[in-house]
Design a protein around this motif. Structure first.
Motif, PDB file in Angstrom:
ATOM      1  N   UNK A   1       0.773  -1.260  -0.018  1.00  0.00           N
ATOM      2  CA  UNK A   1      -0.109   0.160   0.011  1.00  0.00           C
ATOM      3  C   UNK A   1       0.766   1.099  -0.071  1.00  0.00           C
ATOM      4  N   UNK A   2       1.950   1.307   0.787  1.00  0.00           N
ATOM      5  CA  UNK A   2       2.674   2.294   1.039  1.00  0.00           C
ATOM      6  C   UNK A   2       3.386   2.842  -0.452  1.00  0.00           C
ATOM      7  N   UNK A   3       4.060   1.837  -0.950  1.00  0.00           N
ATOM      8  CA  UNK A   3       4.577   1.913  -2.175  1.00  0.00           C
ATOM      9  C   UNK A   3       3.498   2.629  -3.474  1.00  0.00           C
ATOM     10  N   UNK A   4       2.164   2.096  -3.212  1.00  0.00           N
ATOM     11  CA  UNK A   4       1.281   2.856  -4.244  1.00  0.00           C
ATOM     12  C   UNK A   4       0.930   4.218  -3.918  1.00  0.00           C
ATOM     13  N   UNK A   5       1.062   4.581  -2.805  1.00  0.00           N
ATOM     14  CA  UNK A   5       0.727   5.959  -2.508  1.00  0.00           C
ATOM     15  C   UNK A   5       2.056   6.839  -2.884  1.00  0.00           C
ATOM     16  N   UNK A   6       3.263   6.251  -2.646  1.00  0.00           N
ATOM     17  CA  UNK A   6       4.366   7.039  -3.246  1.00  0.00           C
ATOM     18  C   UNK A   6       4.394   7.391  -4.627  1.00  0.00           C
TER      19      UNK A   6
ATOM     20  N   UNK B   1      -1.073   8.496  15.294  1.00  0.00           N
ATOM     21  CA  UNK B   1      -1.912   7.584  15.615  1.00  0.00           C
ATOM     22  C   UNK B   1      -3.547   8.049  15.190  1.00  0.00           C
ATOM     23  N   UNK B   2      -3.723   9.167  15.585  1.00  0.00           N
ATOM     24  CA  UNK B   2      -5.195   9.777  15.519  1.00  0.00           C
ATOM     25  C   UNK B   2      -5.383   9.769  13.863  1.00  0.00           C
ATOM     26  N   UNK B   3      -4.300  10.370  13.102  1.00  0.00           N
ATOM     27  CA  UNK B   3      -4.417  10.409  11.635  1.00  0.00           C
ATOM     28  C   UNK B   3      -4.829   8.980  10.864  1.00  0.00           C
ATOM     29  N   UNK B   4      -3.529   7.936  11.568  1.00  0.00           N
ATOM     30  CA  UNK B   4      -3.663   6.756  10.871  1.00  0.00           C
ATOM     31  C   UNK B   4      -5.016   5.876  11.152  1.00  0.00           C
ATOM     32  N   UNK B   5      -5.686   6.215  12.514  1.00  0.00           N
ATOM     33  CA  UNK B   5      -6.948   5.391  12.763  1.00  0.00           C
ATOM     34  C   UNK B   5      -7.974   6.081  11.823  1.00  0.00           C
ATOM     35  N   UNK B   6      -7.746   7.335  11.337  1.00  0.00           N
ATOM     36  CA  UNK B   6      -8.815   8.016  10.512  1.00  0.00           C
ATOM     37  C   UNK B   6      -8.979   7.720   9.239  1.00  0.00           C
ATOM     38  N   UNK B   7      -7.647   6.999   8.644  1.00  0.00           N
ATOM     39  CA  UNK B   7      -7.510   6.604   7.361  1.00  0.00           C
ATOM     40  C   UNK B   7      -6.503   7.547   6.387  1.00  0.00           C
TER      41      UNK B   7
ATOM     42  N   UNK C   1      11.184  10.810  15.453  1.00  0.00           N
ATOM     43  CA  UNK C   1      10.212   9.764  16.023  1.00  0.00           C
ATOM     44  C   UNK C   1       8.799   9.766  15.248  1.00  0.00           C
ATOM     45  N   UNK C   2       8.459  10.713  14.647  1.00  0.00           N
ATOM     46  CA  UNK C   2       7.334  10.907  13.557  1.00  0.00           C
ATOM     47  C   UNK C   2       7.629  10.003  12.434  1.00  0.00           C
ATOM     48  N   UNK C   3       8.821  10.622  11.910  1.00  0.00           N
ATOM     49  CA  UNK C   3       9.404   9.450  10.792  1.00  0.00           C
ATOM     50  C   UNK C   3       9.246   7.986  11.137  1.00  0.00           C
ATOM     51  N   UNK C   4       9.538   7.548  11.954  1.00  0.00           N
ATOM     52  CA  UNK C   4       9.871   6.050  12.680  1.00  0.00           C
ATOM     53  C   UNK C   4       8.521   5.766  12.696  1.00  0.00           C
ATOM     54  N   UNK C   5       7.532   6.341  13.188  1.00  0.00           N
ATOM     55  CA  UNK C   5       6.131   5.949  13.410  1.00  0.00           C
ATOM     56  C   UNK C   5       5.472   5.865  12.152  1.00  0.00           C
ATOM     57  N   UNK C   6       5.620   6.957  11.368  1.00  0.00           N
ATOM     58  CA  UNK C   6       5.180   6.565   9.882  1.00  0.00           C
ATOM     59  C   UNK C   6       5.587   5.219   9.099  1.00  0.00           C
TER      60      UNK C   6
ATOM     61  N   UNK D   1       3.363   1.748   8.097  1.00  0.00           N
ATOM     62  CA  UNK D   1       3.327   1.731   6.709  1.00  0.00           C
ATOM     63  C   UNK D   1       2.663   2.974   6.153  1.00  0.00           C
ATOM     64  N   UNK D   2       2.933   4.094   6.568  1.00  0.00           N
ATOM     65  CA  UNK D   2       2.570   5.281   6.164  1.00  0.00           C
ATOM     66  C   UNK D   2       3.547   6.092   5.322  1.00  0.00           C
ATOM     67  N   UNK D   3       3.298   6.915   4.384  1.00  0.00           N
ATOM     68  CA  UNK D   3       4.252   7.623   3.509  1.00  0.00           C
ATOM     69  C   UNK D   3       4.839   8.781   4.631  1.00  0.00           C
ATOM     70  N   UNK D   4       5.990   8.894   4.692  1.00  0.00           N
ATOM     71  CA  UNK D   4       6.440  10.228   5.430  1.00  0.00           C
ATOM     72  C   UNK D   4       7.081  11.277   4.780  1.00  0.00           C
ATOM     73  N   UNK D   5       6.562  12.531   5.118  1.00  0.00           N
ATOM     74  CA  UNK D   5       6.964  13.554   4.344  1.00  0.00           C
ATOM     75  C   UNK D   5       7.337  14.612   5.265  1.00  0.00           C
ATOM     76  N   UNK D   6       8.499  14.645   5.858  1.00  0.00           N
ATOM     77  CA  UNK D   6       8.754  15.910   6.820  1.00  0.00           C
ATOM     78  C   UNK D   6       9.351  16.970   5.906  1.00  0.00           C
TER      79      UNK D   6
END
Length: 214
Positions: free
Chosen positions: A1-6, A85-91, A103-108, A112-117
């Motif tokens: 899924x993550x690669x698809x979003x990238x 966590x809130x954003x991930x739960x929301x989709x 820490x935010x990058x690591x959590x993303x 398995x969420x795309x990280x864009x700092x």
């Protein structure tokens, strides 16, 4: 899924930044952007609002569910783990930040969420990418200027960059020519006065102007 979003970000190139739009207007706004050809939007957290976690989570969930298959929604101004966590739960499918927080990058990546700092300097950009960012947002792009971004992209051409801040339909082509993969656009696209007056066709028109450039 993550690669698809990238790949979707690379393909679509334009992310609409939705800031300060309430629940009553969020779906018509997203629909207006979709009609204009925008397929990706970020809904931002407001750090000053004590209810920002629940309110932004609700907005992300509304768009994620009601425009599933049309709009790929992410979270913006993500600056801590609770927001992740809130954003991930929301989709949310990607997290965009104004800063570099390891820490935010690591959590993303854990989610398995795309990280864009967001970064300003070569050191910040390289650090963010080394920490596992999928893209690095150069911010504020309008203040930095396209010449700065082009100079930064040359030695750091292994890093997928986006540019955010001050991008208009008139200068977008100039910024895209620097080597970036896409742009985030907010104030020049999401006019709250227009939204709250119900003139969504104007939002659609500006969205079309951006999409025509990409």
């Amino acid at each position: 899924m993550k690669q698809q979003i990238i790949e979707l970000i690379k393909q679509e190139k334009v992310i609409g930044i939705v800031r300060g739009v309430d629940a009553e207007h969020i779906i018509p706004t997203a629909e207006a952007l979709y009609k204009g050809g925008i397929r990706m939007i970020e809904i931002t957290f407001d750090q000053r609002n004590p209810e920002h976690l629940t309110e932004t989570q609700k907005l992300i969930q509304m768009v994620s569910e009601q425009l599933e298959g049309k709009i790929c929604v992410g979270a913006g101004t993500v600056m801590n783990i609770a927001q992740c966590e809130a954003a991930f739960k929301a989709g949310a499918k990607y997290f965009i930040s104004p800063n570099v927080n390891a820490e935010v990058i690591k959590k993303a990546n854990e989610l398995d969420v795309v990280s864009i700092p967001g970064a300003l300097s070569p050191s910040e950009a390289a650090y963010a990418y080394d920490q596992g960012a999928d893209f690095v947002k150069l911010f504020p792009a309008g203040d930095l200027g396209s010449a700065y971004i082009k100079s930064l992209c040359a030695p750091l051409n292994h890093i997928p960059f986006l540019a955010v801040g001050g991008i208009s339909p008139e200068n977008m082509k100039e910024f895209m020519s620097t080597g970036i993969y896409g742009v985030g656009v907010g104030g020049k696209l999401i006019d709250k006065k227009v939204i709250y007056s119900g003139e969504y066709d104007k939002i659609t028109k500006v969205a079309q102007e951006y999409v025509e450039v990409k």
